[in-house]
Every structure is written in C-alpha cells, then in structure tokens.
Design a protein around this motif. Structure first.
Motif, PDB file in Angstrom:
ATOM      1  N   SER A 157       0.806  -1.226   0.000  1.00  0.00           N
ATOM      2  CA  SER A 157       0.000   0.000   0.000  1.00  0.00           C
ATOM      3  C   SER A 157       0.838   1.275   0.000  1.00  0.00           C
ATOM      4  O   SER A 157       0.367   2.308  -0.482  1.00  0.00           O
ATOM      5  CB  SER A 157      -0.900   0.062   1.239  1.00  0.00           C
ATOM      6  N   ALA A 158       2.036   1.221   0.581  1.00  0.00           N
ATOM      7  CA  ALA A 158       2.810   2.455   0.791  1.00  0.00           C
ATOM      8  C   ALA A 158       3.915   2.615  -0.252  1.00  0.00           C
ATOM      9  O   ALA A 158       4.233   1.684  -0.988  1.00  0.00           O
ATOM     10  CB  ALA A 158       3.431   2.420   2.178  1.00  0.00           C
ATOM     11  N   ARG A 159       4.503   3.820  -0.266  1.00  0.00           N
ATOM     12  CA  ARG A 159       5.674   4.014  -1.141  1.00  0.00           C
ATOM     13  C   ARG A 159       6.884   3.315  -0.536  1.00  0.00           C
ATOM     14  O   ARG A 159       7.675   2.675  -1.205  1.00  0.00           O
ATOM     15  CB  ARG A 159       5.958   5.525  -1.266  1.00  0.00           C
ATOM     16  N   GLU A 160       6.997   3.466   0.783  1.00  0.00           N
ATOM     17  CA  GLU A 160       8.171   2.951   1.476  1.00  0.00           C
ATOM     18  C   GLU A 160       7.800   2.531   2.896  1.00  0.00           C
ATOM     19  O   GLU A 160       6.954   3.169   3.528  1.00  0.00           O
ATOM     20  CB  GLU A 160       9.201   4.083   1.522  1.00  0.00           C
ATOM     21  N   VAL A 161       8.426   1.470   3.385  1.00  0.00           N
ATOM     22  CA  VAL A 161       8.166   1.002   4.750  1.00  0.00           C
ATOM     23  C   VAL A 161       9.501   0.846   5.478  1.00  0.00           C
ATOM     24  O   VAL A 161      10.451   0.285   4.932  1.00  0.00           O
ATOM     25  CB  VAL A 161       7.457  -0.386   4.751  1.00  0.00           C
ATOM     26  N   VAL A 162       9.551   1.375   6.691  1.00  0.00           N
ATOM     27  CA  VAL A 162      10.715   1.135   7.549  1.00  0.00           C
ATOM     28  C   VAL A 162      10.202   0.342   8.745  1.00  0.00           C
ATOM     29  O   VAL A 162       9.277   0.781   9.438  1.00  0.00           O
ATOM     30  CB  VAL A 162      11.349   2.464   8.020  1.00  0.00           C
ATOM     31  N   ALA A 163      10.750  -0.857   8.946  1.00  0.00           N
ATOM     32  CA  ALA A 163      10.255  -1.740  10.002  1.00  0.00           C
ATOM     33  C   ALA A 163      11.360  -1.945  11.034  1.00  0.00           C
ATOM     34  O   ALA A 163      12.465  -2.369  10.690  1.00  0.00           O
ATOM     35  CB  ALA A 163       9.833  -3.074   9.398  1.00  0.00           C
ATOM     36  N   VAL A 164      11.052  -1.600  12.297  1.00  0.00           N
ATOM     37  CA  VAL A 164      12.070  -1.682  13.356  1.00  0.00           C
ATOM     38  C   VAL A 164      11.743  -2.866  14.271  1.00  0.00           C
ATOM     39  O   VAL A 164      10.694  -2.879  14.919  1.00  0.00           O
ATOM     40  CB  VAL A 164      12.104  -0.366  14.168  1.00  0.00           C
ATOM     41  N   GLU A 165      12.623  -3.839  14.318  1.00  0.00           N
ATOM     42  CA  GLU A 165      12.387  -5.065  15.087  1.00  0.00           C
ATOM     43  C   GLU A 165      13.564  -5.316  16.028  1.00  0.00           C
ATOM     44  O   GLU A 165      14.711  -5.364  15.608  1.00  0.00           O
ATOM     45  CB  GLU A 165      12.216  -6.243  14.112  1.00  0.00           C
ATOM     46  N   ILE A 166      13.254  -5.550  17.302  1.00  0.00           N
ATOM     47  CA  ILE A 166      14.312  -5.722  18.310  1.00  0.00           C
ATOM     48  C   ILE A 166      14.925  -7.124  18.284  1.00  0.00           C
ATOM     49  O   ILE A 166      16.105  -7.298  18.591  1.00  0.00           O
ATOM     50  CB  ILE A 166      13.746  -5.416  19.726  1.00  0.00           C
ATOM     51  N   ASP A 167      14.121  -8.144  17.921  1.00  0.00           N
ATOM     52  CA  ASP A 167      14.570  -9.533  18.065  1.00  0.00           C
ATOM     53  C   ASP A 167      15.418  -9.957  16.863  1.00  0.00           C
ATOM     54  O   ASP A 167      14.917 -10.104  15.741  1.00  0.00           O
ATOM     55  CB  ASP A 167      13.328 -10.437  18.201  1.00  0.00           C
ATOM     56  N   ARG A 168      16.693 -10.185  17.137  1.00  0.00           N
ATOM     57  CA  ARG A 168      17.623 -10.508  16.066  1.00  0.00           C
ATOM     58  C   ARG A 168      17.223 -11.803  15.319  1.00  0.00           C
ATOM     59  O   ARG A 168      17.458 -11.963  14.132  1.00  0.00           O
ATOM     60  CB  ARG A 168      19.025 -10.665  16.658  1.00  0.00           C
ATOM     61  N   ALA A 169      16.575 -12.722  16.072  1.00  0.00           N
ATOM     62  CA  ALA A 169      16.196 -14.003  15.473  1.00  0.00           C
ATOM     63  C   ALA A 169      15.155 -13.820  14.362  1.00  0.00           C
ATOM     64  O   ALA A 169      14.972 -14.707  13.522  1.00  0.00           O
ATOM     65  CB  ALA A 169      15.627 -14.925  16.553  1.00  0.00           C
ATOM     66  N   LEU A 170      14.468 -12.674  14.365  1.00  0.00           N
ATOM     67  CA  LEU A 170      13.437 -12.454  13.341  1.00  0.00           C
ATOM     68  C   LEU A 170      14.008 -11.855  12.048  1.00  0.00           C
ATOM     69  O   LEU A 170      13.335 -11.839  11.021  1.00  0.00           O
ATOM     70  CB  LEU A 170      12.338 -11.539  13.901  1.00  0.00           C
ATOM     71  N   ILE A 171      15.236 -11.369  12.099  1.00  0.00           N
ATOM     72  CA  ILE A 171      15.777 -10.647  10.931  1.00  0.00           C
ATOM     73  C   ILE A 171      15.916 -11.569   9.696  1.00  0.00           C
ATOM     74  O   ILE A 171      15.430 -11.219   8.614  1.00  0.00           O
ATOM     75  CB  ILE A 171      17.090  -9.901  11.285  1.00  0.00           C
ATOM     76  N   PRO A 172      16.540 -12.777   9.826  1.00  0.00           N
ATOM     77  CA  PRO A 172      16.596 -13.638   8.627  1.00  0.00           C
ATOM     78  C   PRO A 172      15.215 -14.040   8.131  1.00  0.00           C
ATOM     79  O   PRO A 172      14.999 -14.200   6.923  1.00  0.00           O
ATOM     80  CB  PRO A 172      17.384 -14.870   9.097  1.00  0.00           C
ATOM     81  N   ILE A 173      14.262 -14.163   9.049  1.00  0.00           N
ATOM     82  CA  ILE A 173      12.894 -14.520   8.640  1.00  0.00           C
ATOM     83  C   ILE A 173      12.301 -13.379   7.813  1.00  0.00           C
ATOM     84  O   ILE A 173      11.731 -13.583   6.737  1.00  0.00           O
ATOM     85  CB  ILE A 173      11.998 -14.820   9.875  1.00  0.00           C
ATOM     86  N   LEU A 174      12.473 -12.154   8.309  1.00  0.00           N
ATOM     87  CA  LEU A 174      11.939 -10.978   7.590  1.00  0.00           C
ATOM     88  C   LEU A 174      12.595 -10.835   6.214  1.00  0.00           C
ATOM     89  O   LEU A 174      11.941 -10.494   5.230  1.00  0.00           O
ATOM     90  CB  LEU A 174      12.168  -9.706   8.423  1.00  0.00           C
ATOM     91  N   GLU A 175      13.910 -11.123   6.159  1.00  0.00           N
ATOM     92  CA  GLU A 175      14.602 -11.014   4.859  1.00  0.00           C
ATOM     93  C   GLU A 175      14.000 -11.999   3.861  1.00  0.00           C
ATOM     94  O   GLU A 175      13.916 -11.730   2.669  1.00  0.00           O
ATOM     95  CB  GLU A 175      16.099 -11.248   5.042  1.00  0.00           C
ATOM     96  N   ASP A 176      13.545 -13.141   4.373  1.00  0.00           N
ATOM     97  CA  ASP A 176      12.929 -14.156   3.522  1.00  0.00           C
ATOM     98  C   ASP A 176      11.485 -13.755   3.153  1.00  0.00           C
ATOM     99  O   ASP A 176      11.131 -13.647   1.976  1.00  0.00           O
ATOM    100  CB  ASP A 176      12.958 -15.489   4.287  1.00  0.00           C
ATOM    101  N   THR A 177      10.666 -13.466   4.172  1.00  0.00           N
ATOM    102  CA  THR A 177       9.237 -13.224   3.902  1.00  0.00           C
ATOM    103  C   THR A 177       8.994 -11.924   3.116  1.00  0.00           C
ATOM    104  O   THR A 177       7.953 -11.779   2.487  1.00  0.00           O
ATOM    105  CB  THR A 177       8.409 -13.162   5.208  1.00  0.00           C
ATOM    106  N   LEU A 178       9.975 -11.001   3.170  1.00  0.00           N
ATOM    107  CA  LEU A 178       9.774  -9.719   2.481  1.00  0.00           C
ATOM    108  C   LEU A 178      10.669  -9.596   1.245  1.00  0.00           C
ATOM    109  O   LEU A 178      10.829  -8.506   0.693  1.00  0.00           O
ATOM    110  CB  LEU A 178      10.039  -8.563   3.455  1.00  0.00           C
ATOM    111  N   SER A 179      11.258 -10.728   0.824  1.00  0.00           N
ATOM    112  CA  SER A 179      12.249 -10.668  -0.272  1.00  0.00           C
ATOM    113  C   SER A 179      11.649 -10.139  -1.585  1.00  0.00           C
ATOM    114  O   SER A 179      12.362  -9.608  -2.421  1.00  0.00           O
ATOM    115  CB  SER A 179      12.888 -12.041  -0.486  1.00  0.00           C
ATOM    116  N   GLU A 180      10.353 -10.257  -1.748  1.00  0.00           N
ATOM    117  CA  GLU A 180       9.738  -9.787  -3.001  1.00  0.00           C
ATOM    118  C   GLU A 180       9.559  -8.267  -3.042  1.00  0.00           C
ATOM    119  O   GLU A 180       9.193  -7.729  -4.071  1.00  0.00           O
ATOM    120  CB  GLU A 180       8.344 -10.407  -3.148  1.00  0.00           C
TER     121      GLU A 180
END
Ligand code: SAM
Length: 294
Positions: free
Chosen positions: A68-91
């Motif tokens: 929906s947006a032009r740009e999204v900045v997502a701030v996440e504290i849990d380091r374990a979620l970062i590789p997951i986010l890189e995968d789920t948002l790769s598109e």
C-alpha cells in the motif's frame, strides 16, 4: 511468498526457522487476514506515504504495508526475526528492516532521511509491555507524524479515549488528547493472535492535531503537574501537588490558583479537563516567574 496472516502459513514459517517466541518482547503474531485488512484500511496509507512499522514480527503486516505504501521502515528488536523478515519480504524492494529497540531509534532522523522531513505514518501491532513509552516517545520527540494506527491492549485504548469522571482517565488520556484525536477502530479477540495473549486488544487511530487544542506556556511543566496529580489520585490536587517534591509547590499557592479558576479547594486532579490543566499550568507558570523576579 503467500500472505502470512493465517495460522497455517505462520506455523510453516516458524517451523522453517525453528523460531522460539520471546515472551519478554510481547510477541503475539496476527493470524487473521480480516483484521489485517481492516488495520490497513484504517491507516489511510497511499503510495505517497512512508510508513514506520514498530515490531514487524515475521512480516505479516509488513507485506500489506509494502503493497500500500511508497516505502516502509520496520524496526524489530529480536535478532532471530531478521533472517525470517529477509525471507518473507524478499519480493518487496520498498522495505528497510532495522534491527534495533524502537526506544533507541532517532525517528526524527529517519523521517528526514526517508521522507524528506515530511510526516510519517505509524502502523503497528505494538508489544504491550512498552505501549506507553512508545506512544509518548513518538509524541514528545516532536517527530513529524500525521497518523498513528496501533493495536494495543483493550484497556489501554479505552484509557486513551476517556475524559474526566471515569476511573480510566489519567495521564495517558490527557497526553494522547493533547497531541491527537483518538478513535477506537475495532476490538480484536485473543483468538486472532499466535500465541493468544491473555488480554483483549483494540486498534486505535491517533490523528495528530494540526494545532494543540489548548494553549500552554510550558508544556513540560503542565505534564509534570498532570503526572503528579495522577500519581496520587486519591488525594486532593492541593495535597497531591504539595507531595511532589520536584514541583516545589506549597498548598497555599495551588489553592490560590484553583480559586482563581473558580474550582473548589478540595478538587481532585481526576476531575480536571485538559483545558483546566492547561489553565492551572499557565497560572502557576506565571506565579513561578513572579517568585523568580521578586
Ligand atoms: N507485527 C507483528 C504481527 O502483527 O504479527 C508482530 C507484533 S508483536 C505483538 C510485537 C513485535 O514487536 C514483536 O515482533 C517483538 O519482537 C517486537 N518488539 C518488542 N519490543 C520491541 C522494541 N523495543 N523495539 C522494536 N520491536 C520490538
């Protein structure tokens, strides 16, 4: 990648990464596409907007925001979620993930870098253990923001909306209403999350006022008065403020200010409106200046 907002797709991602929920981070992931769609609708996002998402989790809402947006900045504290986010948002090429505690992020700088200083929109399913510091941090930092759409604990959403004369009225109600217009968009049942939280939730929209609804000479001082009066809500305002050492207010000075406002000397802070706290603060600010001059 399929949308994540269903129990089946979420479990699949969690299993793939052997993800372990961290209770200390308030991790309850949304698994209901209907609720996700309603949050996006309430947040009024357009392709011109830069959105700040606090706590993306595995990226469930981030997917919708990226579309929906032009740009999204997502701030996440849990380091374990970062590789997951890189995968789920790769598109998506319009998402930046920052692995940091939101309370330590310079949001003003972020708005300057990502949005040329124009107002950001904030959308989040907040970690409930730090709801108040996050909201107060957003408002008090003076960061340009026009709309905040957040999921919070149901009781906290109610506290933000109520006025004097109710048991939920307090410092949070006054602070939120000073900066924004709060509107509860919907209630959300624990069944819409994984794992289920043991409290009900609500989505609330906070639309930033273009100009403050009351005139205050010293904002910080008014908020010190508000905090002190609700710290001791069973006491009269005169006694409550006298007990707050940092304010250095004698009972006589507060009583005289209340008299000037036409309020009874035994009034409690919980019955004052925002306009009355502003008036009290302005009178006391003037009196303090008179002392300094004398
Ligand atoms: N947005 C996801 C969703 O709706 O499914 C997750 C929401 S979950 C209620 C809150 C998220 O905030 C978690 O991912 C948690 O790790 C993250 N979080 C907790 N404390 C944080 C902090 N101080 N700064 C940034 N993220 C935080």
């Amino acid at each position: 990648m399929a949308y994540l907002g269903t129990p089946g797709n979420t479990i699949q991602v969690l299993k793939k990464y052997n993800f372990v929920f961290q209770k200390k981070y308030g991790q309850n992931f949304l698994v209901d596409t209907h609720i996700l769609e309603k949050i996006i609708e309430a947040s009024d996002i357009t392709k011109q907007d830069c959105v700040l998402e606090i706590g993306p989790g595995i990226g469930t809402m981030t997917q919708y925001l990226a579309e929906s947006a032009r740009e999204v900045v997502a701030v996440e504290i849990d380091r374990a979620l970062i590789p997951i986010l890189e995968d789920t948002l790769s598109e998506y090429d319009n998402v930046t993930i920052i692995n940091k505690d939101i309370l330590k992020v310079d949001i003003g700088r972020l708005a300057a870098e990502k949005n040329g200083g124009r107002p950001l929109k904030v959308v989040a399913n907040l970690p409930y253990y730090i709801t108040t510091p996050i909201i107060m941090g957003l408002f008090e930092s003076g960061v340009p923001l026009d709309l905040i759409t957040i999921m919070v604990q149901k009781e906290v959403a109610e506290r933000m909306q109520v006025g004097p004369g109710t048991k939920d009225y307090g410092a949070l109600s006054l602070a939120v209403q000073y900066y924004a217009k709060p509107e509860i968009v919907m209630q959300v049942s624990p069944a819409c999350f994984m794992p289920k939280p043991n409290v009900g939730s609500a989505v609330i929209r906070l639309t930033r006022h273009a100009a403050a609804p009351v005139e205050v000479k010293e904002e910080r001082y008014m908020f010190s008065l508000i905090r002190a009066s609700f710290n001791q809500r069973r006491k009269t305002l005169v006694n409550g403020l006298a007990n707050a050492a940092e304010l250095q207010l004698s009972k006589e000075v507060t009583a005289a200010a209340l008299e000037q406002m036409g309020l009874p000397p035994a009034v409690r802070g919980e019955s004052l409106t925002l306009a009355q706290f502003a008036e009290l603060s302005n009178i006391l600010t003037e009196k303090r200046q008179d002392y300094k001059k004398a």
